[in-house]
Design a protein around this motif. Structure first.
Motif, mmCIF file in Angstrom:
data_model
loop_
_atom_site.group_PDB
_atom_site.id
_atom_site.type_symbol
_atom_site.label_atom_id
_atom_site.label_comp_id
_atom_site.label_asym_id
_atom_site.label_seq_id
_atom_site.Cartn_x
_atom_site.Cartn_y
_atom_site.Cartn_z
ATOM 1 N N GLY A 47 4.072 -0.806 -48.940
ATOM 2 C CA GLY A 47 3.641 -1.238 -47.626
ATOM 3 C C GLY A 47 2.284 -1.924 -47.708
ATOM 4 O O GLY A 47 1.365 -1.404 -48.326
ATOM 5 N N GLY A 48 2.186 -3.113 -47.114
ATOM 6 C CA GLY A 48 0.960 -3.888 -47.157
ATOM 7 C C GLY A 48 0.920 -4.905 -48.288
ATOM 8 O O GLY A 48 0.060 -5.778 -48.314
ATOM 9 N N GLU A 49 1.857 -4.822 -49.234
ATOM 10 C CA GLU A 49 1.903 -5.777 -50.340
ATOM 11 C C GLU A 49 2.721 -7.005 -49.964
ATOM 12 O O GLU A 49 3.569 -6.954 -49.081
ATOM 13 C CB GLU A 49 2.482 -5.146 -51.600
ATOM 14 C CG GLU A 49 1.558 -4.151 -52.246
ATOM 15 C CD GLU A 49 2.072 -3.659 -53.581
ATOM 16 O OE1 GLU A 49 1.224 -3.340 -54.420
ATOM 17 O OE2 GLU A 49 3.301 -3.579 -53.783
ATOM 18 N N THR A 50 2.478 -8.091 -50.695
ATOM 19 C CA THR A 50 3.084 -9.384 -50.393
ATOM 20 C C THR A 50 3.680 -10.018 -51.641
ATOM 21 O O THR A 50 3.091 -9.962 -52.713
ATOM 22 C CB THR A 50 2.009 -10.322 -49.807
ATOM 23 O OG1 THR A 50 1.571 -9.776 -48.564
ATOM 24 C CG2 THR A 50 2.520 -11.726 -49.589
ATOM 25 N N GLN A 108 5.361 -4.820 -44.325
ATOM 26 C CA GLN A 108 4.291 -4.355 -43.450
ATOM 27 C C GLN A 108 4.154 -2.840 -43.523
ATOM 28 O O GLN A 108 5.096 -2.136 -43.890
ATOM 29 C CB GLN A 108 4.558 -4.802 -42.006
ATOM 30 C CG GLN A 108 4.609 -6.294 -41.860
ATOM 31 C CD GLN A 108 4.914 -6.743 -40.450
ATOM 32 O OE1 GLN A 108 4.670 -7.868 -40.119
ATOM 33 N NE2 GLN A 108 5.465 -5.893 -39.593
ATOM 34 N N LYS A 109 3.025 -2.336 -43.130
ATOM 35 C CA LYS A 109 2.775 -0.892 -43.169
ATOM 36 C C LYS A 109 3.585 -0.145 -42.120
ATOM 37 O O LYS A 109 3.637 1.075 -42.129
ATOM 38 C CB LYS A 109 1.284 -0.607 -43.030
ATOM 39 C CG LYS A 109 0.519 -1.078 -44.248
ATOM 40 C CD LYS A 109 -0.917 -0.680 -44.225
ATOM 41 C CE LYS A 109 -1.560 -1.156 -45.520
ATOM 42 N NZ LYS A 109 -2.878 -0.592 -45.712
ATOM 43 N N ASP A 110 4.287 -0.883 -41.235
ATOM 44 C CA ASP A 110 5.179 -0.260 -40.253
ATOM 45 C C ASP A 110 6.627 -0.250 -40.740
ATOM 46 O O ASP A 110 7.535 0.093 -40.003
ATOM 47 C CB ASP A 110 5.074 -0.944 -38.893
ATOM 48 C CG ASP A 110 5.542 -2.394 -38.905
ATOM 49 O OD1 ASP A 110 6.016 -2.889 -39.956
ATOM 50 O OD2 ASP A 110 5.437 -3.044 -37.857
ATOM 51 N N GLY A 111 6.868 -0.660 -42.012
ATOM 52 C CA GLY A 111 8.205 -0.628 -42.589
ATOM 53 C C GLY A 111 9.031 -1.876 -42.358
ATOM 54 O O GLY A 111 10.180 -1.947 -42.784
ATOM 55 N N ASN A 112 8.496 -2.887 -41.693
ATOM 56 C CA ASN A 112 9.227 -4.125 -41.426
ATOM 57 C C ASN A 112 8.965 -5.104 -42.566
ATOM 58 O O ASN A 112 7.819 -5.369 -42.912
ATOM 59 C CB ASN A 112 8.765 -4.719 -40.091
ATOM 60 C CG ASN A 112 9.775 -5.663 -39.478
ATOM 61 O OD1 ASN A 112 10.926 -5.729 -39.875
ATOM 62 N ND2 ASN A 112 9.340 -6.399 -38.466
ATOM 63 N N LEU A 113 10.042 -5.637 -43.151
ATOM 64 C CA LEU A 113 9.944 -6.664 -44.177
ATOM 65 C C LEU A 113 10.016 -8.007 -43.463
ATOM 66 O O LEU A 113 10.979 -8.279 -42.737
ATOM 67 C CB LEU A 113 11.096 -6.529 -45.181
ATOM 68 C CG LEU A 113 11.102 -7.517 -46.339
ATOM 69 C CD1 LEU A 113 9.891 -7.306 -47.247
ATOM 70 C CD2 LEU A 113 12.399 -7.380 -47.130
ATOM 71 N N ALA A 161 6.798 3.485 -36.950
ATOM 72 C CA ALA A 161 5.426 3.973 -36.955
ATOM 73 C C ALA A 161 4.759 3.604 -38.278
ATOM 74 O O ALA A 161 5.413 3.521 -39.317
ATOM 75 C CB ALA A 161 5.405 5.488 -36.766
ATOM 76 N N THR A 162 3.475 3.379 -38.251
ATOM 77 C CA THR A 162 2.737 3.113 -39.483
ATOM 78 C C THR A 162 2.851 4.333 -40.383
ATOM 79 O O THR A 162 2.615 5.460 -39.962
ATOM 80 C CB THR A 162 1.257 2.807 -39.180
ATOM 81 O OG1 THR A 162 1.197 1.646 -38.358
ATOM 82 C CG2 THR A 162 0.470 2.565 -40.446
#
Length: 170
Positions: free
Chosen positions: A29-32, A80-85, A103-104
């Motif tokens: 989460g948070g990586e790109t 994303q940190k909310d689990g959405n790709l 949720a985050t």
């Protein structure tokens, strides 16, 4: 604590600690994934292509795609940190999403050894392309520096109908 429990816990921590084993099949989460970067495991690769298509390959053949190829160029894909790709245009506008926002929390996307790409934390989304059994193998090459750098990338692919589960965003 029993010795077996301690050794099992240690093994789990080594698997999940990005600096202990380095991952080429994991996106935290948070990586790109930037254009041309990918996750890989054995003959499978999950590529963020230059044409903005996010594609899962097996031995160089596409088995799943976001169907966003040609809608923009030089996009990037973020868990994303909310689990959405999400696949983003260079200007930061969303082009495609897995629609798994929650949720985050601590989410992780794993390129599994059964060919399935799954978001865990708990499981939120998958390409549903697994071909045998179940299980997760995580490898890590290098540190967790916010991006996953691939050695090379796939070519441009135009996926056929029925290969996407997620949605193209406006």
């Amino acid at each position: 604590m029993k010795p077996i429990f301690i050794s099992s816990l240690l093994a789990l921590l080594i698997i999940l600690n990005p600096t202990a084993n380095g991952a080429e099949n994991v996106l935290y989460g948070g990586e790109t994934l930037k254009t041309g970067e990918y996750l890989s495991y054995k003959t499978y690769s999950f590529v963020c292509q230059t044409d903005c298509n996010l594609v899962l390959y097996e031995s160089g053949k596409p088995v799943w795609a976001s169907n966003t190829g040609g809608l923009a160029g030089n996009c990037y894909c973020t868990l994303q940190k909310d689990g959405n790709l999400v696949v983003y245009r260079p200007n930061g506008h969303a082009l495609w999403a897995s629609n798994t926002r929650g949720a985050t929390a601590n989410y992780v996307l794993v390129m599994q050894d059964d060919r399935n790409v799954v978001i865990y934390g708990p499981a939120k989304w998958a390409t549903n392309t697994n071909v045998r059994g179940s299980g997760v193998t995580i490898t890590r090459l290098g540190g967790n520096n916010g991006t996953v750098n691939g050695i090379g990338g796939g070519g441009v692919v135009e996926a056929g109908a029925g290969t996407s589960n997620g949605s193209v965003v406006g």
